[in-house]
Design an enzyme around this catalytic site. Structure first.
Site, short mmCIF file in Angstrom:
data_model
loop_
_atom_site.label_atom_id
_atom_site.label_comp_id
_atom_site.label_asym_id
_atom_site.label_seq_id
_atom_site.Cartn_x
_atom_site.Cartn_y
_atom_site.Cartn_z
N HIS A 9 46.21 -43.96 0.43
CA HIS A 9 44.80 -43.83 0.08
C HIS A 9 44.30 -42.40 0.32
O HIS A 9 44.86 -41.65 1.13
CB HIS A 9 43.95 -44.80 0.91
CG HIS A 9 44.03 -44.55 2.39
ND1 HIS A 9 43.29 -43.58 3.02
CD2 HIS A 9 44.78 -45.13 3.34
CE1 HIS A 9 43.57 -43.58 4.31
NE2 HIS A 9 44.49 -44.51 4.53
N ARG A 58 39.67 -48.85 1.70
CA ARG A 58 40.03 -47.46 1.40
C ARG A 58 41.23 -47.38 0.46
O ARG A 58 41.30 -46.49 -0.39
CB ARG A 58 40.28 -46.68 2.69
CG ARG A 58 41.38 -47.20 3.61
CD ARG A 58 41.31 -46.43 4.93
NE ARG A 58 42.38 -46.76 5.87
CZ ARG A 58 42.32 -47.74 6.76
NH1 ARG A 58 41.26 -48.54 6.81
NH2 ARG A 58 43.32 -47.94 7.62
N GLU A 85 47.53 -51.03 6.92
CA GLU A 85 47.97 -50.00 7.86
C GLU A 85 48.48 -50.65 9.14
O GLU A 85 48.16 -51.82 9.43
CB GLU A 85 46.79 -49.06 8.15
CG GLU A 85 47.04 -47.96 9.18
CD GLU A 85 48.20 -47.04 8.83
OE1 GLU A 85 49.36 -47.52 8.79
OE2 GLU A 85 47.96 -45.84 8.63
N HIS A 155 49.00 -47.37 2.88
CA HIS A 155 48.66 -46.56 4.05
C HIS A 155 49.88 -45.80 4.57
O HIS A 155 51.02 -46.16 4.24
CB HIS A 155 48.09 -47.45 5.14
CG HIS A 155 46.96 -48.30 4.65
ND1 HIS A 155 45.64 -47.93 4.78
CD2 HIS A 155 46.95 -49.49 3.98
CE1 HIS A 155 44.86 -48.86 4.22
NE2 HIS A 155 45.63 -49.81 3.74
#
Length: 201
Positions: A9, A58, A85, A155
């Site tokens: 991202h 995100r 993440e 991520h």
């Protein structure tokens, strides 16, 4: 031959503030949105059969902006927390420099850069891989083996887990592998998911 493109991202608010983010759902900065658009520029002319993102906005917003910029619409998209993440546990929301002062540089470095030592109440990269790779093998790999092209927005650490798996890296190699925000990494894969070619776009 299948194409797999994945990218981290764009810059998030907490990236900018140098905080441990993990599973906290923070927005992109203006720079992050620009990075997503730049990623989309690099995807122009490509075709994707499926898109995947984590359960965090995100990554979802980065994917949406990038595909829109590339003129790629109506791609079936799946959001799943398996691609989230790494969970940073008690460190989430803490400034990285302040955390180093509190726990010591060496301890924070171990939490951030060891393969199998997790921060308090969080995940190690090994733990992250233990959820990312089975999801990839079950949900994404069969489509790639069927010559479908796939794009993933996720991520730094969930992508490290995938890159380690695809490129057969050692824990030391992947821990030293930097993944910049908004830079697509393209794989050409054979039927057995052996990497024929890999490059950053």
């Amino acid at each position: 031959m299948a194409i797999l493109v994945m990218f981290r991202h764009g810059q998030s608010v907490w990236n900018l503030e140098n905080k441990f983010t993990g599973w906290v759902d923070v927005d992109l900065t203006d720079k992050g949105k620009k990075e997503a658009k730049e990623a989309g520029e690099k995807l122009k002319g490509m075709h994707f059969d499926y898109a995947y993102s984590s359960d965090l906005k995100r990554a979802q917003e980065t994917l949406k902006i990038a595909l829109n910029e590339a003129g790629i619409s109506h791609v079936p998209t799946t959001y799943d927390k398996a691609l989230n993440e790494r969970m940073y546990g008690d460190l989430q929301g803490l400034n990285k420099a302040d955390t180093a002062k509190k726990f010591g540089d060496e301890q924070v470095h171990i939490w951030r850069r060891s393969y199998d030592i997790a921060p308090p109440n969080g995940e190690s990269l090994k733990d992250t891989a233990a959820r990312v790779i089975p999801y990839f093998e079950k949900e994404i790999a069969p489509k790639l083996k069927d010559d479908k092209n796939i794009v993933i927005a996720a991520h730094g650490n969930s992508l490290r887990a995938l890159i380690m798996f695809l490129e057969k890296m050692t824990p030391d190699e992947i821990l030293n592998f930097e993944i910049k925000t908004g830079v697509p990494r393209e794989y050409q894969l054979d039927k057995n998911l052996k990497v024929i070619k890999v490059k950053n776009l």
